[in-house]
Design a protein around this motif. Sequence first.
Motif, PDB file in Angstrom:
ATOM      1  N   GLY A  25       0.878  -1.294  -0.095  1.00 47.30           N
ATOM      2  CA  GLY A  25       0.091  -0.123   0.057  1.00 47.30           C
ATOM      3  C   GLY A  25       0.718   1.035  -0.036  1.00 47.30           C
ATOM      4  N   GLU A  26       0.435   2.312   0.611  1.00 45.12           N
ATOM      5  CA  GLU A  26       1.174   3.600   0.789  1.00 45.12           C
ATOM      6  C   GLU A  26       2.556   3.759   1.292  1.00 45.12           C
ATOM      7  OE1 GLU A  26      -1.322   6.621   2.576  1.00 45.12           O
ATOM      8  OE2 GLU A  26      -3.220   6.157   1.378  1.00 45.12           O
ATOM      9  N   GLU A  27       2.509   2.512   2.326  1.00 43.52           N
ATOM     10  CA  GLU A  27       4.013   2.317   2.847  1.00 43.52           C
ATOM     11  C   GLU A  27       4.983   2.089   1.726  1.00 43.52           C
ATOM     12  OE1 GLU A  27       5.688   0.033   6.720  1.00 43.52           O
ATOM     13  OE2 GLU A  27       4.555  -1.327   5.086  1.00 43.52           O
ATOM     14  N   SER A  29       5.480   3.227  -1.494  1.00 41.26           N
ATOM     15  CA  SER A  29       5.874   4.443  -2.441  1.00 41.26           C
ATOM     16  C   SER A  29       6.923   4.001  -3.379  1.00 41.26           C
ATOM     17  CB  SER A  29       6.331   5.522  -1.254  1.00 41.26           C
ATOM     18  OG  SER A  29       7.433   5.071  -0.756  1.00 41.26           O
TER      19      SER A  29
END
Length: 103
Positions: A25-27, A29
């Motif tokens: 997910g966003e972790e 990047s």
Amino acid sequence: MTFEMRSWRDWSAGDRVVVRRRLAGEEASGHRWTDVIGVVLAVDDSGLTLRPDTPRDGQDAAPVRVAADDVVSAKRVPPRPARRVSAARPGPAAGGPSAPPRG
């Protein structure tokens, strides 16, 4: 000291290790993995908790929980080396001569 390959599930609290974990997910990047190097605080069937090594800035890092499914690779590593004292000339606090006065 021998650092044989064992499953991370066999580690004990106090072992110093490096764990490559999967990011999601966003972790993530744009990255797929990250490495955590530190000391094992706890191990159970669902994963492990590490106290990351203190960064060079001296700030303590929060414990990191790594889920079992996110462990990509892991191994024990030797104890962190002691910090080296600068080879610069010691000052008065270290028992060396004080700097000459300016001016």
